[in-house]
Design an enzyme around this catalytic site. Structure first.
Site, PDB file in Angstrom:
ATOM      1  N   THR A  59      30.649   3.675  26.462  1.00 30.91           N
ATOM      2  CA  THR A  59      30.842   2.374  25.819  1.00 30.91           C
ATOM      3  C   THR A  59      31.037   2.510  24.315  1.00 30.91           C
ATOM      4  O   THR A  59      31.890   1.836  23.724  1.00 30.91           O
ATOM      5  CB  THR A  59      29.609   1.477  26.105  1.00 30.91           C
ATOM      6  OG1 THR A  59      29.379   1.441  27.515  1.00 30.91           O
ATOM      7  CG2 THR A  59      29.823   0.074  25.574  1.00 30.91           C
TER       8      THR A  59
ATOM      9  N   GLU B 283      36.538  -8.871  39.960  1.00 31.54           N
ATOM     10  CA  GLU B 283      37.290  -8.888  38.696  1.00 31.54           C
ATOM     11  C   GLU B 283      38.807  -8.895  38.944  1.00 31.54           C
ATOM     12  O   GLU B 283      39.554  -9.529  38.183  1.00 31.54           O
ATOM     13  CB  GLU B 283      36.876  -7.686  37.835  1.00 31.54           C
ATOM     14  CG  GLU B 283      35.434  -7.824  37.352  1.00 31.54           C
ATOM     15  CD  GLU B 283      34.952  -6.630  36.531  1.00 31.54           C
ATOM     16  OE1 GLU B 283      35.714  -5.652  36.350  1.00 31.54           O
ATOM     17  OE2 GLU B 283      33.804  -6.685  36.053  1.00 31.54           O
TER      18      GLU B 283
ATOM     19  N   ARG C 267      38.504   5.664  25.112  1.00 37.97           N
ATOM     20  CA  ARG C 267      37.701   5.070  24.042  1.00 37.97           C
ATOM     21  C   ARG C 267      37.572   6.008  22.852  1.00 37.97           C
ATOM     22  O   ARG C 267      37.568   5.568  21.694  1.00 37.97           O
ATOM     23  CB  ARG C 267      36.342   4.637  24.589  1.00 37.97           C
ATOM     24  CG  ARG C 267      36.436   3.299  25.346  1.00 37.97           C
ATOM     25  CD  ARG C 267      35.174   2.978  26.079  1.00 37.97           C
ATOM     26  NE  ARG C 267      35.145   1.591  26.551  1.00 37.97           N
ATOM     27  CZ  ARG C 267      34.274   1.123  27.431  1.00 37.97           C
ATOM     28  NH1 ARG C 267      33.353   1.941  27.936  1.00 37.97           N
ATOM     29  NH2 ARG C 267      34.295  -0.142  27.804  1.00 37.97           N
TER      30      ARG C 267
ATOM     31  N   TYR D 147      32.076 -12.230  31.695  1.00 35.70           N
ATOM     32  CA  TYR D 147      30.972 -11.354  31.268  1.00 35.70           C
ATOM     33  C   TYR D 147      29.604 -11.987  31.539  1.00 35.70           C
ATOM     34  O   TYR D 147      28.629 -11.639  30.874  1.00 35.70           O
ATOM     35  CB  TYR D 147      31.111 -11.022  29.783  1.00 35.70           C
ATOM     36  CG  TYR D 147      32.061  -9.869  29.504  1.00 35.70           C
ATOM     37  CD1 TYR D 147      31.764  -8.569  29.942  1.00 35.70           C
ATOM     38  CD2 TYR D 147      33.237 -10.060  28.793  1.00 35.70           C
ATOM     39  CE1 TYR D 147      32.622  -7.510  29.679  1.00 35.70           C
ATOM     40  CE2 TYR D 147      34.104  -9.000  28.524  1.00 35.70           C
ATOM     41  CZ  TYR D 147      33.777  -7.721  28.978  1.00 35.70           C
ATOM     42  OH  TYR D 147      34.624  -6.666  28.711  1.00 35.70           O
TER      43      TYR D 147
ATOM     44  N   PHE E 153      24.401  -9.041  22.145  1.00 33.70           N
ATOM     45  CA  PHE E 153      25.808  -8.923  21.776  1.00 33.70           C
ATOM     46  C   PHE E 153      26.710  -9.910  22.515  1.00 33.70           C
ATOM     47  O   PHE E 153      27.922  -9.907  22.315  1.00 33.70           O
ATOM     48  CB  PHE E 153      26.302  -7.487  22.019  1.00 33.70           C
ATOM     49  CG  PHE E 153      26.141  -7.011  23.452  1.00 33.70           C
ATOM     50  CD1 PHE E 153      27.084  -7.326  24.422  1.00 33.70           C
ATOM     51  CD2 PHE E 153      25.040  -6.255  23.821  1.00 33.70           C
ATOM     52  CE1 PHE E 153      26.936  -6.899  25.737  1.00 33.70           C
ATOM     53  CE2 PHE E 153      24.893  -5.812  25.146  1.00 33.70           C
ATOM     54  CZ  PHE E 153      25.836  -6.137  26.092  1.00 33.70           C
TER      55      PHE E 153
ATOM     56  N   ARG F 226      36.031   5.040  35.046  1.00 33.72           N
ATOM     57  CA  ARG F 226      34.906   5.127  34.102  1.00 33.72           C
ATOM     58  C   ARG F 226      34.945   6.467  33.360  1.00 33.72           C
ATOM     59  O   ARG F 226      34.694   6.524  32.156  1.00 33.72           O
ATOM     60  CB  ARG F 226      33.557   4.965  34.817  1.00 33.72           C
ATOM     61  CG  ARG F 226      33.319   3.622  35.521  1.00 33.72           C
ATOM     62  CD  ARG F 226      33.261   2.417  34.618  1.00 33.72           C
ATOM     63  NE  ARG F 226      32.368   2.553  33.500  1.00 33.72           N
ATOM     64  CZ  ARG F 226      31.955   1.534  32.744  1.00 33.72           C
ATOM     65  NH1 ARG F 226      32.354   0.292  33.013  1.00 33.72           N
ATOM     66  NH2 ARG F 226      31.178   1.718  31.724  1.00 33.72           N
TER      67      ARG F 226
ATOM     68  N   ASN G  65      35.965  -1.892  21.765  1.00 36.33           N
ATOM     69  CA  ASN G  65      36.099  -0.562  22.368  1.00 36.33           C
ATOM     70  C   ASN G  65      37.290  -0.394  23.297  1.00 36.33           C
ATOM     71  O   ASN G  65      37.249   0.385  24.244  1.00 36.33           O
ATOM     72  CB  ASN G  65      34.781  -0.140  23.025  1.00 36.33           C
ATOM     73  CG  ASN G  65      34.357  -1.087  24.123  1.00 36.33           C
ATOM     74  OD1 ASN G  65      35.031  -2.075  24.390  1.00 36.33           O
ATOM     75  ND2 ASN G  65      33.254  -0.789  24.780  1.00 36.33           N
TER      76      ASN G  65
ATOM     77  N   HIS H 287      38.191  -2.211  29.111  1.00 37.05           N
ATOM     78  CA  HIS H 287      37.142  -2.532  30.086  1.00 37.05           C
ATOM     79  C   HIS H 287      37.452  -1.814  31.391  1.00 37.05           C
ATOM     80  O   HIS H 287      38.617  -1.621  31.730  1.00 37.05           O
ATOM     81  CB  HIS H 287      37.116  -4.045  30.348  1.00 37.05           C
ATOM     82  CG  HIS H 287      36.322  -4.430  31.559  1.00 37.05           C
ATOM     83  ND1 HIS H 287      34.965  -4.639  31.513  1.00 37.05           N
ATOM     84  CD2 HIS H 287      36.693  -4.602  32.860  1.00 37.05           C
ATOM     85  CE1 HIS H 287      34.529  -4.939  32.737  1.00 37.05           C
ATOM     86  NE2 HIS H 287      35.562  -4.928  33.567  1.00 37.05           N
TER      87      HIS H 287
ATOM     88  N   LYS I 178      41.710  -4.341  25.837  1.00 33.36           N
ATOM     89  CA  LYS I 178      41.038  -5.407  25.090  1.00 33.36           C
ATOM     90  C   LYS I 178      41.844  -5.812  23.842  1.00 33.36           C
ATOM     91  O   LYS I 178      42.769  -5.092  23.427  1.00 33.36           O
ATOM     92  CB  LYS I 178      39.637  -4.944  24.718  1.00 33.36           C
ATOM     93  CG  LYS I 178      38.692  -4.776  25.919  1.00 33.36           C
ATOM     94  CD  LYS I 178      37.279  -4.435  25.465  1.00 33.36           C
ATOM     95  CE  LYS I 178      36.309  -4.343  26.621  1.00 33.36           C
ATOM     96  NZ  LYS I 178      34.919  -4.093  26.150  1.00 33.36           N
TER      97      LYS I 178
HETATM   98  P1  IDP Z   1      31.020  -1.054  29.515  1.00 31.16           P
HETATM   99  O1  IDP Z   1      32.199  -1.843  28.969  1.00 31.16           O
HETATM  100  O2  IDP Z   1      31.075   0.398  29.094  1.00 31.16           O
HETATM  101  O3  IDP Z   1      30.826  -1.240  30.989  1.00 31.16           O
HETATM  102  P2  IDP Z   1      28.724  -2.817  29.168  1.00 31.16           P
HETATM  103  O4  IDP Z   1      27.334  -2.352  28.947  1.00 31.16           O
HETATM  104  O5  IDP Z   1      29.078  -3.371  30.518  1.00 31.16           O
HETATM  105  O6  IDP Z   1      29.716  -1.612  28.780  1.00 31.16           O
HETATM  106  O7  IDP Z   1      29.026  -3.902  28.048  1.00 31.16           O
HETATM  107  C1  IDP Z   1      30.182  -4.715  28.130  1.00 31.16           C
HETATM  108  C2  IDP Z   1      30.851  -4.756  26.767  1.00 31.16           C
HETATM  109  O8  IDP Z   1      29.966  -5.396  25.842  1.00 31.16           O
HETATM  110  C3  IDP Z   1      31.116  -3.385  26.121  1.00 31.16           C
HETATM  111  O9  IDP Z   1      32.333  -2.805  26.571  1.00 31.16           O
HETATM  112  C4  IDP Z   1      31.191  -3.757  24.663  1.00 31.16           C
HETATM  113  O10 IDP Z   1      32.445  -4.358  24.324  1.00 31.16           O
HETATM  114  C5  IDP Z   1      30.095  -4.812  24.556  1.00 31.16           C
HETATM  115  N1  IDP Z   1      28.808  -4.209  24.191  1.00 31.16           N
HETATM  116  C6  IDP Z   1      27.918  -3.591  25.004  1.00 31.16           C
HETATM  117  N2  IDP Z   1      26.842  -3.154  24.330  1.00 31.16           N
HETATM  118  C7  IDP Z   1      27.049  -3.491  23.037  1.00 31.16           C
HETATM  119  C8  IDP Z   1      26.293  -3.305  21.840  1.00 31.16           C
HETATM  120  O11 IDP Z   1      25.197  -2.720  21.829  1.00 31.16           O
HETATM  121  N3  IDP Z   1      26.845  -3.796  20.693  1.00 31.16           N
HETATM  122  C9  IDP Z   1      28.049  -4.449  20.669  1.00 31.16           C
HETATM  123  N4  IDP Z   1      28.784  -4.645  21.771  1.00 31.16           N
HETATM  124  C10 IDP Z   1      28.313  -4.171  22.943  1.00 31.16           C
HETATM  125 MG    MG Z   2      30.329  -2.907  32.101  1.00 33.05          MG
END
Ligand code: IDP
Ligand code: MG
Length: 139
Positions: free
Chosen positions: A91, A126, A102, A49, A57, A85, A112, A115, A9
């Site tokens: 996350t 994707e 991460r 997304y 968010f 994963r 973070n 992805h 990212k």
């Molecule tokens: P993942 O990347 O671990 O699969 P997802 O729930 O799919 O997590 O969320 C996609 C992306 O959205 C996360 O990687 C993060 O960058 C952002 N995100 C998810 N939840 C939050 C939050 O509660 N606050 C801020 N950003 C978030």
């Molecule tokens: Mg995800």
């Protein structure tokens, strides 16, 4: 063997962690099958997304993902989706296990570092999003 998609990212690319993250992935046993430097516009970031549209968010996530260059990477391994994963961690880096990407490189839950696809079906979608000619490449 199966495939998954990782994206380094904008926070991690800007911080100069791309090389370390690619090295980490290779040391974990992933094979790099395709990789490029990309930059998303707003429409592309929203499309990538779209499952998160409506979440609180979402707008911040789209702004973040279009804020700078990213590095999408197609990775091959046994059970690649699950393995990636596990390799990237939770996350929120505060909740990510020691030694995960991460934990090592992410700034925050939003910024973070990386992805990873969450299912084989989404990995296929994707991979096609960034590498529309992937089948033809067949590396
Ligand atoms: P993942 O990347 O671990 O699969 P997802 O729930 O799919 O997590 O969320 C996609 C992306 O959205 C996360 O990687 C993060 O960058 C952002 N995100 C998810 N939840 C939050 C939050 O509660 N606050 C801020 N950003 C978030
Ligand atoms: Mg995800």
């Amino acid at each position: 063997m199966s495939l998954t998609l990782a994206i380094i990212k904008p926070d991690a690319v800007a911080a100069g962690y791309s090389g370390k993250i690619i090295s980490h992935l290779e040391l974990e046993g992933f094979r790099v099958c395709a990789m490029r430097l990309a930059r998303l516009n707003r429409a592309q970031a929203r499309a990538f997304y779209e499952v998160h549209e409506g979440r609180p968010f979402f707008d911040d996530l789209v702004e973040f993902m279009k804020s700078g260059p990213i590095v999408p990477i197609v990775l091959e391994a046994e059970d690649a989706v699950k393995k990636l994963r596990e390799t990237i961690g939770a996350t929120d880096p505060d909740e990510a296990a020691e030694g995960t990407i991460r934990k090592l490189y992410a700034e925050s839950k939003g910024r973070n570092a990386i992805h990873a696809s969450d299912s084989d079906e989404n990995a296929r979608i994707e991979i096609n999003f960034f590498f529309s000619d992937f089948e033809r490449l067949s590396l």
